[in-house]
Design a protein around this motif. Sequence first.
Motif, mmCIF file in Angstrom:
data_model
loop_
_atom_site.group_PDB
_atom_site.id
_atom_site.type_symbol
_atom_site.label_atom_id
_atom_site.label_comp_id
_atom_site.label_asym_id
_atom_site.label_seq_id
_atom_site.Cartn_x
_atom_site.Cartn_y
_atom_site.Cartn_z
ATOM 1 N N TYR A 1 0.862 -1.175 0.000
ATOM 2 C CA TYR A 1 0.000 0.000 0.000
ATOM 3 C C TYR A 1 0.898 1.225 0.000
ATOM 4 C CZ TYR A 1 -3.425 3.457 1.146
ATOM 5 O OH TYR A 1 -4.217 4.562 1.098
ATOM 6 N N ILE B 1 1.524 5.338 0.012
ATOM 7 C CA ILE B 1 0.860 6.577 0.445
ATOM 8 C C ILE B 1 0.874 7.546 -0.710
ATOM 9 C CG2 ILE B 1 0.942 8.523 2.007
ATOM 10 C CD1 ILE B 1 1.728 6.808 4.182
ATOM 11 N N THR B 2 -0.325 7.871 -1.166
ATOM 12 C CA THR B 2 -0.499 8.791 -2.292
ATOM 13 C C THR B 2 -1.394 9.933 -1.813
ATOM 14 O OG1 THR B 2 -2.444 7.561 -2.946
ATOM 15 C CG2 THR B 2 -0.384 6.923 -3.969
ATOM 16 N N PRO B 3 -1.641 10.927 -2.661
ATOM 17 C CA PRO B 3 -2.645 11.939 -2.297
ATOM 18 C C PRO B 3 -4.000 11.308 -2.023
ATOM 19 C CG PRO B 3 -1.397 12.645 -4.211
ATOM 20 C CD PRO B 3 -0.937 11.273 -3.892
ATOM 21 N N GLU B 4 -4.226 10.211 -2.680
ATOM 22 C CA GLU B 4 -5.492 9.498 -2.471
ATOM 23 C C GLU B 4 -5.646 9.056 -1.024
ATOM 24 O OE1 GLU B 4 -7.051 8.864 -5.646
ATOM 25 O OE2 GLU B 4 -8.885 8.415 -4.561
ATOM 26 N N PHE C 1 -4.904 10.604 1.707
ATOM 27 C CA PHE C 1 -5.488 11.629 2.563
ATOM 28 C C PHE C 1 -6.964 11.825 2.285
ATOM 29 C CE2 PHE C 1 -1.892 12.990 4.900
ATOM 30 C CZ PHE C 1 -0.811 12.677 4.091
ATOM 31 N N SER C 2 -7.315 11.772 1.000
ATOM 32 C CA SER C 2 -8.747 11.882 0.721
ATOM 33 C C SER C 2 -9.478 10.659 1.254
ATOM 34 C CB SER C 2 -8.995 12.074 -0.776
ATOM 35 O OG SER C 2 -8.571 10.963 -1.486
ATOM 36 N N THR C 3 -8.786 9.499 1.231
ATOM 37 C CA THR C 3 -9.379 8.290 1.825
ATOM 38 C C THR C 3 -9.637 8.503 3.308
ATOM 39 O OG1 THR C 3 -8.065 6.973 0.291
ATOM 40 C CG2 THR C 3 -9.104 5.812 2.113
ATOM 41 N N ILE C 4 -8.601 9.020 3.978
ATOM 42 C CA ILE C 4 -8.749 9.221 5.426
ATOM 43 C C ILE C 4 -9.924 10.142 5.707
ATOM 44 C CG2 ILE C 4 -7.654 10.170 7.489
ATOM 45 C CD1 ILE C 4 -4.956 9.410 6.200
ATOM 46 N N SER C 5 -9.996 11.242 4.947
ATOM 47 C CA SER C 5 -11.078 12.195 5.224
ATOM 48 C C SER C 5 -12.439 11.587 4.898
ATOM 49 C CB SER C 5 -10.864 13.487 4.429
ATOM 50 O OG SER C 5 -11.025 13.252 3.060
ATOM 51 N N THR C 6 -12.532 10.894 3.747
ATOM 52 C CA THR C 6 -13.836 10.325 3.357
ATOM 53 C C THR C 6 -14.293 9.266 4.351
ATOM 54 O OG1 THR C 6 -13.133 10.625 1.071
ATOM 55 C CG2 THR C 6 -15.089 9.295 1.444
ATOM 56 N N ILE C 7 -13.394 8.301 4.609
ATOM 57 C CA ILE C 7 -13.780 7.193 5.492
ATOM 58 C C ILE C 7 -14.043 7.709 6.902
ATOM 59 C CG2 ILE C 7 -13.085 4.974 6.451
ATOM 60 C CD1 ILE C 7 -13.630 4.791 3.535
ATOM 61 N N LEU D 1 -15.135 10.656 7.702
ATOM 62 C CA LEU D 1 -16.437 11.326 7.681
ATOM 63 C C LEU D 1 -17.572 10.308 7.728
ATOM 64 C CD1 LEU D 1 -17.421 14.299 7.260
ATOM 65 C CD2 LEU D 1 -17.812 13.673 4.901
#
Lengths: 332, 226
Positions: free
Chosen positions: A143, A145-148, A150-156, A158
């Motif tokens: 796995y 670490i990409t920009p994705e 961080f968006s994953t962390i924020s989405t999940i 939320l």
Amino acid sequence: MAKPQIKLATEDQNKAICRAKGKVAINGKLCKQSTFITYIRRGSLAVLEARMNFHREAQGHHAGPSLKSAALLSPGVLQATRIFHTGPPSLASVPPLPEYGEKVHFGLIPEEFFQFLYPETGVTVTYVLRTGLILYLLCKEIYVITPETFSTISTIGLLVYVVKKYGASIGEFADKLNEQKIAQLEEAKQSFIKQIQDAIDLKKSQQALVQKLHYLFDVQRNNIAMALENMMRQREQEHMIGWVEKHEEKETIDKCIAHLKLLAKKAKAQPVLHNKTHESYNWVHKAQFVIPFNHNRVLIVVHRVMIPLSTPLAERKNWNASDCLRELRKAH
Amino acid sequence: MNENLFTPFTIPMMLGIPITTLIIMFPTMLFPTPNQLINNRMITIQQWLTKLTSKQLMNTHNPKGQTWSLMFISLFLFITFTNLLGMLPHSFTPTAQLSMNLGMAIPLWAGTVVMGFRNKTKISLAHLLPLGTPTFLIPMLVMIETISLFIQPLALAVRLTANITAGHLLLHLIGSATLALVNISLFTALITFTILTLLTILEFAVALIQAYVFTLLVSLYLQDNT
């Protein structure tokens, strides 16, 4: 290596001892828990199965070689694998299916997995597995670490927050919707039942009225009978008057009157027989008294008397003048 | 690693076969058929949402327009759920592709226009000229109105595509900014991360709103023509 002979203590004894000394009783001796675990590791499932079977037989169950004896696994598995139960069925009921699932880690791994691993690893399995897995995935760049990320962390994050905060209330809302639906239908059903019940009550009251209708008819019948009787009496009277007027011979009338008076007196003196039944008597018209009505008319009040059957007049006869004279002569 | 910014928008392949069709059909699995009168919570909430939306959308239509209810509700639910599923990490959003949106917009718009011209030719033609225009402006205005009529499907498709694509791109960009800032200054990275969270909330809202706008506009075009 000889297998250790294990004398199994009863569960209660074990519990009591454990509580008292924090140790496990094996072979009548108190051992440290590690020894128990060693025994477990060596004999593992077979030992535990023997222990379980011992207890089950003590409680009167038949221990067959079947999956159900492995009570280590969750009741859920027990229910789900019912199709594989080849041994005779247990006399007691299997443990009931739990209503709600067990705790779940990461939303993916159920608690039973860690319970399964507990004998091998102990309590730390959750933390070690969690950390180790993450580190492994990151180090080996499975796995990345990409920009994705961080968006994953924020989405999940939320989504988890929303579900945890509002999940229960949304569930209650859905339940309320269903309850409203059921209440509507129930109300419709109850109103329909009430309608029919009212109709039944109405019919019953009408039936009761109809039962009592015969009283009305009886009263009406009686009324009509009375009116008829009155009419008959009036007609008889008029007939008598007419007859008397027709045969207007003064001498005969005077004689008639005199003899009728005598007859009337005799009729009063004569006792009426009461010991006979009503049907044996005959109703006969007898003149009771005569009233001069006008200058050329006379009113004869006719009285109906009962005469015994022994008389030759068994039936009612229409009297004419000759009959009247004849009766008078007889009476003399 | 992503080669360029638009890598998330490429068609996903499995063994060389594009699996777009499977991805497009996936939201249907999230709508189980209700079998009983009283269903589980998910179906109950879906039914409630569907009822709410359909009442809202189809209230203003005449009976002829209300025959399109099923079409509109399907459209709305499809776009909503496709957009929302696209918010999940590492997933593909079909509605971010212009081809797909054009494929949805053009037939729907054309259907309304053709229906209008067939059934109410005069009124449809009259729509090409607004009320109260001065006489000398009429030819120009008719041309302008015709152009605006033909731009409607394009606008529909591009609106949806642009919104979804832009949203995803922004998330990606701000995510990469956060990633870059983590090594430089953690505090700034945290601020950027907060912005990212807010943007995520906005994206969820946009997903729902854009679906509603698409459906509403098509229903308006229908209203004009029935």
